[in-house]
Design a protein around this motif. Structure first.
Motif, PDB file in Angstrom:
ATOM      1  N   TRP A 163       0.766  -1.325   0.154  1.00 60.41           N
ATOM      2  CA  TRP A 163       0.058   0.481  -0.043  1.00 60.41           C
ATOM      3  C   TRP A 163       0.707   1.135   0.079  1.00 60.41           C
ATOM      4  N   LEU A 164       1.912   1.430   1.159  1.00 62.79           N
ATOM      5  CA  LEU A 164       2.913   2.505   1.036  1.00 62.79           C
ATOM      6  C   LEU A 164       3.430   2.634  -0.591  1.00 62.79           C
ATOM      7  N   ILE A 165       4.790   1.537  -1.098  1.00 65.77           N
ATOM      8  CA  ILE A 165       5.195   2.134  -1.875  1.00 65.77           C
ATOM      9  C   ILE A 165       4.523   2.171  -3.099  1.00 65.77           C
ATOM     10  N   TRP A 166       3.117   1.707  -3.377  1.00 69.14           N
ATOM     11  CA  TRP A 166       1.499   1.762  -4.015  1.00 69.14           C
ATOM     12  C   TRP A 166       1.799   3.374  -3.896  1.00 69.14           C
ATOM     13  N   SER A 167       1.480   3.717  -3.145  1.00 72.93           N
ATOM     14  CA  SER A 167       1.036   5.147  -2.620  1.00 72.93           C
ATOM     15  C   SER A 167       2.274   6.583  -3.246  1.00 72.93           C
ATOM     16  N   LEU A 168       3.532   5.812  -2.919  1.00 76.57           N
ATOM     17  CA  LEU A 168       4.551   6.382  -3.016  1.00 76.57           C
ATOM     18  C   LEU A 168       4.938   7.051  -4.619  1.00 76.57           C
ATOM     19  N   THR A 169       4.569   5.400  -4.893  1.00 80.62           N
ATOM     20  CA  THR A 169       5.624   5.721  -6.315  1.00 80.62           C
ATOM     21  C   THR A 169       4.565   6.023  -7.763  1.00 80.62           C
ATOM     22  N   GLY A 170       3.242   6.588  -6.924  1.00 83.39           N
ATOM     23  CA  GLY A 170       2.234   7.259  -8.118  1.00 83.39           C
ATOM     24  C   GLY A 170       0.547   7.522  -7.520  1.00 83.39           C
ATOM     25  N   GLY A 171       0.426   6.558  -6.929  1.00 83.68           N
ATOM     26  CA  GLY A 171      -0.737   5.441  -6.388  1.00 83.68           C
ATOM     27  C   GLY A 171      -1.528   5.374  -7.755  1.00 83.68           C
ATOM     28  N   LYS A 172      -2.469   5.973  -7.950  1.00 81.93           N
ATOM     29  CA  LYS A 172      -3.165   5.706  -9.182  1.00 81.93           C
ATOM     30  C   LYS A 172      -2.621   6.212 -10.636  1.00 81.93           C
ATOM     31  N   ASN A 173      -2.158   7.380 -10.500  1.00 79.17           N
ATOM     32  CA  ASN A 173      -1.193   7.526 -11.382  1.00 79.17           C
ATOM     33  C   ASN A 173       0.120   6.677 -11.875  1.00 79.17           C
ATOM     34  N   GLY A 174       0.267   5.107 -11.906  1.00 79.93           N
ATOM     35  CA  GLY A 174       1.484   4.614 -11.987  1.00 79.93           C
ATOM     36  C   GLY A 174       1.548   4.016 -10.854  1.00 79.93           C
ATOM     37  N   GLY A 175       0.963   3.814 -10.289  1.00 81.60           N
ATOM     38  CA  GLY A 175       1.875   3.037  -8.432  1.00 81.60           C
ATOM     39  C   GLY A 175       2.489   2.185  -9.220  1.00 81.60           C
ATOM     40  N   ILE A 209      15.715  -1.470  -6.985  1.00 82.55           N
ATOM     41  CA  ILE A 209      14.887  -0.306  -6.851  1.00 82.55           C
ATOM     42  C   ILE A 209      13.285  -1.312  -7.744  1.00 82.55           C
ATOM     43  N   TYR A 210      12.283  -0.296  -6.098  1.00 82.95           N
ATOM     44  CA  TYR A 210      11.191  -0.967  -6.462  1.00 82.95           C
ATOM     45  C   TYR A 210      10.058  -0.120  -7.559  1.00 82.95           C
ATOM     46  N   GLY A 211      10.208   1.218  -7.466  1.00 84.71           N
ATOM     47  CA  GLY A 211       9.821   2.626  -7.976  1.00 84.71           C
ATOM     48  C   GLY A 211      10.978   4.086  -7.675  1.00 84.71           C
ATOM     49  N   LEU A 212      10.411   5.262  -8.037  1.00 87.06           N
ATOM     50  CA  LEU A 212      10.603   6.489  -7.638  1.00 87.06           C
ATOM     51  C   LEU A 212      10.378   7.500  -7.061  1.00 87.06           C
ATOM     52  N   MET A 213      10.026   7.715  -5.617  1.00 91.65           N
ATOM     53  CA  MET A 213       9.466   8.735  -5.395  1.00 91.65           C
ATOM     54  C   MET A 213       9.020  10.048  -6.491  1.00 91.65           C
ATOM     55  N   VAL A 214       7.677   9.677  -6.105  1.00 88.62           N
ATOM     56  CA  VAL A 214       6.727  10.548  -6.647  1.00 88.62           C
ATOM     57  C   VAL A 214       6.302  11.288  -5.169  1.00 88.62           C
ATOM     58  N   CYS A 215       6.703  12.426  -4.755  1.00 89.57           N
ATOM     59  CA  CYS A 215       5.851  13.557  -3.788  1.00 89.57           C
ATOM     60  C   CYS A 215       5.386  14.277  -3.491  1.00 89.57           C
ATOM     61  N   PHE A 216       4.283  14.471  -2.717  1.00 86.08           N
ATOM     62  CA  PHE A 216       3.436  15.419  -3.078  1.00 86.08           C
ATOM     63  C   PHE A 216       4.289  16.288  -1.385  1.00 86.08           C
ATOM     64  N   LEU A 217       4.771  15.989  -1.283  1.00 84.67           N
ATOM     65  CA  LEU A 217       5.640  17.050  -0.091  1.00 84.67           C
ATOM     66  C   LEU A 217       5.424  18.529  -0.579  1.00 84.67           C
ATOM     67  N   SER A 255       7.824  20.370   0.367  1.00 90.84           N
ATOM     68  CA  SER A 255       9.132  20.627  -0.314  1.00 90.84           C
ATOM     69  C   SER A 255       8.910  19.882  -1.643  1.00 90.84           C
ATOM     70  N   GLY A 256       8.409  18.685  -1.956  1.00 95.74           N
ATOM     71  CA  GLY A 256       8.760  17.774  -2.889  1.00 95.74           C
ATOM     72  C   GLY A 256      10.141  17.537  -2.907  1.00 95.74           C
ATOM     73  N   ALA A 257      10.687  17.598  -2.179  1.00 93.35           N
ATOM     74  CA  ALA A 257      12.352  16.963  -1.717  1.00 93.35           C
ATOM     75  C   ALA A 257      13.166  15.834  -2.359  1.00 93.35           C
ATOM     76  N   LEU A 258      12.175  15.090  -2.798  1.00 91.13           N
ATOM     77  CA  LEU A 258      12.129  13.421  -2.594  1.00 91.13           C
ATOM     78  C   LEU A 258      12.180  12.709  -3.947  1.00 91.13           C
ATOM     79  N   THR A 259      11.348  13.922  -4.657  1.00 96.27           N
ATOM     80  CA  THR A 259      10.784  14.071  -5.876  1.00 96.27           C
ATOM     81  C   THR A 259      12.021  12.644  -7.176  1.00 96.27           C
ATOM     82  N   GLY A 260      11.677  11.490  -6.525  1.00 99.07           N
ATOM     83  CA  GLY A 260      13.042  11.249  -7.635  1.00 99.07           C
ATOM     84  C   GLY A 260      13.840   9.877  -7.016  1.00 99.07           C
ATOM     85  N   VAL A 261      13.775   9.848  -6.041  1.00102.67           N
ATOM     86  CA  VAL A 261      14.913   8.818  -5.063  1.00102.67           C
ATOM     87  C   VAL A 261      14.295   7.528  -5.682  1.00102.67           C
ATOM     88  N   PRO A 262      15.352   6.797  -5.409  1.00104.57           N
ATOM     89  CA  PRO A 262      15.120   4.920  -5.742  1.00104.57           C
ATOM     90  C   PRO A 262      13.853   4.554  -3.944  1.00104.57           C
TER      91      PRO A 262
END
Length: 479
Positions: free
Chosen positions: A131-143, A189-197, A199-206
């Motif tokens: 649930w977390l990995i799916w949500s953090l890597t984009g959720g309904k938009n390609g998680g 590497i499962y996927g890259l972080m899509v950040c909704f924070l 700061s958006g700081a972690l976008t793209g971190v594996p």
């Protein structure tokens, strides 16, 4: 019934990430130095969500929830000789309320929305990591819908030898395989972080590490050799012993589980595991339900004042007994009470109960492995309780060793994430690892006294069994 809102869990993860980034800024560490993210989670907890909306379709059913007792009994009737161990050689697990498959079966039987989502091809199942990995890597938009071998090995749907979902077991539980996540190793590497924070700081971190909490603690404690073991004291207690690349099947009520697979091309390692449902939860119960203390520290203080339970024994079988008994009909009891017994003795008996339960598992493990442990490595929140750690050493009659960094579960997930191919911040080869500073507790009572107390405890356990039946009372009120 024990359930949690999956969105609240996700929110707490975002908050954790935000606060970590803030702390790093205060320490003048550039956030761009974050190279990878590891995930660790309570295992078995089951979530089903809608992949088109990204919304959970029901609360997550937590590992120690008992609502599935009647589901287990119904499934047992379909097994020749009602053999609870029917899937042991495929999964390493007995049929129990504890594992995800029966929780998922309950959801499909009882939640119309989930049934409908499965029919429409909208449903996704996962444990919390998925649930977390799916949500953090984009959720309904390609998680990314995946899990790792350690979490998969706790569902009762996974063959721990072929490392694949088992079609026969899925058929037995009547679970559609298309809702299951893809199973990967614990370090890739499962996927890259899509950040909704903000700061958006972690976008793209594996996101490149994933281990169920007990496996993560085994890695964090660096138990990479056969025969090394650790006990984690959290809500429950979990003793895992690394058995290397061979799966050992227990004759004494332990589970066979996947310890880790640290890379796509790395071998899978197995562990024997003893699970105690109620560890730290007993201290919480004394605080919240009995009100005999305001804090966990106060429980320790109460116990320290008397230094003995004065013949009082506490079996905290609030949700039945797990290893080595697997007895869902057991319920909690406090016995050996006299007019002299007070809250201090009950506090001491509660701490002692955690230690006795660990001893039962250690005894089973020594029988299964044939090589007695000469010390126990420990971690988890409860290890801050010095009385508990000393008691544990006294009851086991061996030293107890606690690392100076007790949050080994988080450390294990970080180690797996940093060692993944494509990240490569460090190596987990035993030769490259440094020793960790530790605190040691040596036994201080004579073994005879220890044996006497342990025998009395076992007598109390016998009295806690066979208490609950699943026949509902006629007025339909909860038992």
């Amino acid at each position: 019934w024990v359930e949690q809102d999956p969105k609240e869990i996700l929110k707490s993860v975002y908050e954790c990430v935000e606060r970590t980034c803030e702390k790093m800024k205060q320490l003048n560490i550039n956030i761009s130095n974050i190279k990878a993210i590891g995930v660790t989670n309570q295992r078995e907890t089951t979530v089903v969500w809608d992949k088109t909306t990204g919304e959970p379709l029901y609360n997550a059913i937590v590992w120690l929830d008992l609502r599935t007792q009647s589901t287990v009994e119904r499934l047992l009737k379909r097994i020749p000789g009602k053999n609870k161990a029917f899937s042991k050689f495929k999964t390493g697990l007995p049929l129990s309320t504890y594992f995800s498959a029966v929780k998922l079966r309950w959801l499909l039987d009882n939640v119309e929305e989930i049934r409908k989502a499965v029919e429409d091809g909208r449903a996704m199942f996962g444990t919390i990591d998925s649930w977390l990995i799916w949500s953090l890597t984009g959720g309904k938009n390609g998680g990314i819908h995946c899990t790792d071998v350690t979490n998969a090995s706790r569902t009762m749907l996974f063959n721990i030898h072929s490392l694949e979902w088992d079609p026969e077991l899925c058929q037995f539980f009547d679970i559609p395989m298309e809702i299951l996540p893809k199973v990967r190793s614990s370090s890739e590497i499962y996927g890259l972080m899509v950040c909704f924070l903000n700061s958006g700081a972690l976008t793209g971190v594996p996101i490149s590490g994933c281990l169920g909490d007990q496996s993560a603690a085994l890695v964090g404690q660096m138990c990479f050799q056969d025969g090394q073991a650790k006990n984690t004291y959290g809500t429950g207690c979990f003793l895992l012993c690394n058995t290397g690349q061979k799966s050992v099947f227990s004759e004494h009520g332990l589970l066979t589980t996947i310890a880790y697979k640290l890379g796509r091309d790395k071998p899978v390692c197995y562990a024997l595991e003893g699970s105690v449902a109620i560890g730290g939860a007993v201290v919480r119960w004394l605080r919240d339900n009995l009100g005999i203390a305001q804090t966990a520290e106060e429980v320790e203080k109460l116990a320290a004042e008397v230094g003995t339970s004065y013949g009082c024994y506490f079996v905290p079988a609030f949700s039945g007994l797990y290893a080595p008994y697997w007895e869902p009909s057991a319920r909690g009891i406090i016995c050996g009470l006299t007019q002299f017994t007070n809250k201090n003795h009950i506090a001491f008996a509660a701490l002692e109960a955690v230690c006795f339960q660990t001893r039962e598992i250690l005894d089973a493990m020594n029988k299964d492995c044939g090589i007695p442990l000469n010390q126990l490595q420990v971690d988890g929140g409860m290890t801050n309780n010095k009385i508990l750690m000393q008691l544990q050493s006294d009851i086991l009659c061996i030293p107890v060793v606690k690392p100076s960094m007790p949050e080994t579960t988080a450390l294990g997930a970080a180690m797996a994430a940093g060692a993944a191919e494509g990240v490569g911040v460090w190596s987990l080869n035993p030769g490259d690892l440094t020793a960790v500073t530790c605190e040691r507790f040596e036994p201080q009572i004579n073994p005879e006294e220890s044996e006497f107390r342990y025998a009395r405890w076992k007598k109390a356990v016998m009295k806690s069994m066979g208490w609950e039946t699943s026949e509902a009372p006629s007025n339909g009120k909860p038992k």
